[in-house]
Design a protein around this motif. Structure first.
Motif, short mmCIF file in Angstrom:
data_model
loop_
_atom_site.label_atom_id
_atom_site.label_comp_id
_atom_site.label_asym_id
_atom_site.label_seq_id
_atom_site.Cartn_x
_atom_site.Cartn_y
_atom_site.Cartn_z
N ILE A 264 0.84 -1.20 0.00
CA ILE A 264 0.00 0.00 0.00
C ILE A 264 0.88 1.26 0.00
CG2 ILE A 264 -1.86 1.24 1.16
CD1 ILE A 264 -2.63 -1.55 0.23
N PRO A 265 0.93 1.98 -1.12
CA PRO A 265 1.67 3.25 -1.13
C PRO A 265 0.95 4.29 -0.26
CG PRO A 265 1.25 2.44 -3.36
CD PRO A 265 0.37 1.66 -2.43
N LEU A 266 1.72 5.03 0.51
CA LEU A 266 1.17 6.07 1.36
C LEU A 266 1.74 7.43 0.96
CD1 LEU A 266 1.36 4.37 4.89
CD2 LEU A 266 -0.62 4.52 3.36
N TYR A 267 0.92 8.45 1.12
CA TYR A 267 1.32 9.81 0.77
C TYR A 267 0.99 10.73 1.94
CZ TYR A 267 1.56 7.85 -3.89
OH TYR A 267 1.89 7.06 -4.96
N TRP A 268 1.79 11.79 2.06
CA TRP A 268 1.61 12.80 3.10
C TRP A 268 1.03 14.05 2.44
CZ3 TRP A 268 1.14 13.62 8.05
CH2 TRP A 268 1.44 14.86 8.62
N GLN A 269 -0.17 14.41 2.87
CA GLN A 269 -0.78 15.65 2.41
C GLN A 269 -0.92 16.60 3.59
OE1 GLN A 269 -3.86 15.88 -0.45
NE2 GLN A 269 -3.85 13.69 -0.92
N ARG A 270 -0.58 17.85 3.35
CA ARG A 270 -0.69 18.88 4.40
C ARG A 270 -1.07 20.19 3.75
NH1 ARG A 270 4.99 21.75 5.66
NH2 ARG A 270 3.54 23.50 5.52
N TRP A 271 -1.56 21.10 4.59
CA TRP A 271 -1.89 22.42 4.08
C TRP A 271 -0.66 23.07 3.45
CZ3 TRP A 271 -4.62 24.50 9.10
CH2 TRP A 271 -5.91 23.95 9.16
N HIS A 272 -0.89 23.71 2.32
CA HIS A 272 0.17 24.47 1.65
C HIS A 272 0.26 25.84 2.32
CE1 HIS A 272 3.04 25.64 -1.26
NE2 HIS A 272 2.23 26.42 -1.97
N LEU A 273 0.92 25.85 3.46
CA LEU A 273 0.95 27.02 4.33
C LEU A 273 2.38 27.22 4.81
CD1 LEU A 273 -1.33 28.87 5.60
CD2 LEU A 273 -1.16 27.42 7.63
N PRO A 274 2.91 28.46 4.73
CA PRO A 274 4.27 28.69 5.24
C PRO A 274 4.29 28.65 6.76
CG PRO A 274 3.28 30.77 4.56
CD PRO A 274 2.31 29.69 4.19
N SER A 275 4.51 27.46 7.31
CA SER A 275 4.41 27.27 8.76
C SER A 275 5.58 26.46 9.27
CB SER A 275 3.09 26.56 9.10
OG SER A 275 3.12 26.03 10.41
N GLU A 276 6.31 27.01 10.23
CA GLU A 276 7.43 26.29 10.84
C GLU A 276 6.92 25.05 11.58
OE1 GLU A 276 10.14 24.91 13.85
OE2 GLU A 276 8.27 26.01 14.27
N THR A 277 5.75 25.16 12.20
CA THR A 277 5.19 24.02 12.93
C THR A 277 4.85 22.88 11.98
OG1 THR A 277 4.27 25.46 14.64
CG2 THR A 277 3.34 23.25 14.45
N LEU A 278 4.15 23.17 10.88
CA LEU A 278 3.81 22.13 9.92
C LEU A 278 5.06 21.56 9.26
CD1 LEU A 278 0.58 23.48 8.17
CD2 LEU A 278 0.78 21.84 10.04
N ASP A 279 6.06 22.42 9.02
CA ASP A 279 7.32 21.93 8.45
C ASP A 279 8.00 20.97 9.42
OD1 ASP A 279 6.93 23.50 6.23
OD2 ASP A 279 8.32 25.08 6.84
#
Length: 310
Positions: A264-279
């Protein structure tokens, strides 16, 4: 255009599921919560909440809920930057990070990410456990900030990157094969375990071996109980390699079919937001996946495919 206090109130209602819960969380009266939502609905020109139990956002409410979450992320990042990134002097409450992820990932390769969050202490984790084929729907609704998913197509306003692939093996207790009065080479004649109606892993394996019948099925919508049931011989299931390695080594479980697995291939999706926390969270996820998952297989892009999950 939109008042930040009103947006925060919308998020608090969706978090708690009620106006009363939001009032408690925000330390204001229930009438103040109602007034803020009424004002926000007037400003947006649309109903934002379904007055159900729990209270749920409407389609328009989902859009403003996503905005409220993004403002929260940017506020926490800005406060940390102004204070030099210190966790002890940060006056903002920890960021509540909402993530949609499948149960198998939580019980295996994702655990180092939880350890990193525990050490960091600036993030409160809000996991939404869902089949990996359906996690991106929560991302599109604005219910979560990121998702581990099988979809290679980024949700609107999100980025996507491959994490790798999970390997699943059909396995069972030795007693299931030893005691069965059937041809043990035919899994479709043996009792089968299934997480829930969304779980397609076992059927993906049956399609792979071109089985022609539906096995008798036990439903166990709990990751831990699913594994326990396999160990007890209730039925066979398609289980993550990382979860059953020790059981296979000590003989508690055996390969039902050592020649076929499900990847099962898995992908990471996240908000396209300039955020140090999300990074930072993305870096932890990327590192954990690199150490535990195999390289994502190259896949053709079919016109229509039955995707698998579990």
């Amino acid at each position: 255009m939109y008042n930040h206090d009103q947006l925060a109130t919308l998020a608090a209602i969706c978090d708690s599921g009620s106006f009363e819960g939001a009032a408690t969380a925000l330390h204001i009266s229930s009438s103040a919560v109602s007034q803020r939502i009424t004002a926000l609905e007037r400003a947006s020109g649309a109903a934002l909440l379904q007055r159900t139990r729990p209270v749920l956002p409407t389609r328009n409410g989902q859009a403003l809920l996503r905005l409220a979450r993004q403002i929260e992320v940017l506020t926490v990042d800005a406060d940390a930057e102004l204070r030099g990134g210190s966790t002890t002097t940060n006056t903002c409450a920890p960021l509540r990070f909402s993530l949609a992820i499948n149960a198998d990932s939580v019980s295996t390769w994702f655990q180092p990410v939880m350890k990193a969050i525990a050490v960091d202490r600036r993030i409160l984790l809000d996991l939404h456990i869902e089949d990996q084929d359906h996690t991106d729907a929560l991302l599109r609704q604005g219910a979560v900030m990121a998702a581990v998913t099988t979809s290679r197509t980024a949700a609107p306003g999100c980025t996507v990157e491959p994490l790798g692939a999970m390997v699943y093996w059909p396995a069972c207790a030795p007693s299931l094969i030893r005691d069965a009065d059937v041809d043990c080479c035919d899994p479709s004649r043996l009792p089968m375990l299934r997480f829930d109606k969304k779980d397609d892993l076992q059927h993906a394996y049956l399609r792979k071996i071109k089985a022609h019948r539906e096995p008798p099925i036990h439903y166990l919508p709990s990751n831990r109980e699913f594994l326990t049931a396999a160990r007890l011989g209730l039925g066979w299931g398609v289980l993550p390699e990382g979860q059953i390695a020790r059981d296979l080594a000590d003989g508690t479980l055996v390969h039902l079919d050592p020649d076929h697995n499900v990847t099962i291939p898995l992908y990471w999706q996240r908000w396209h937001l300039p955020s140090e926390t999300l990074d930072r969270i993305t870096s932890w996820v990327r590192d954990a996946a690199h150490h535990a998952l195999i390289e994502t297989p190259v896949q053709p892009t079919p016109s229509r495919t039955t995707r698998v999950g579990g």
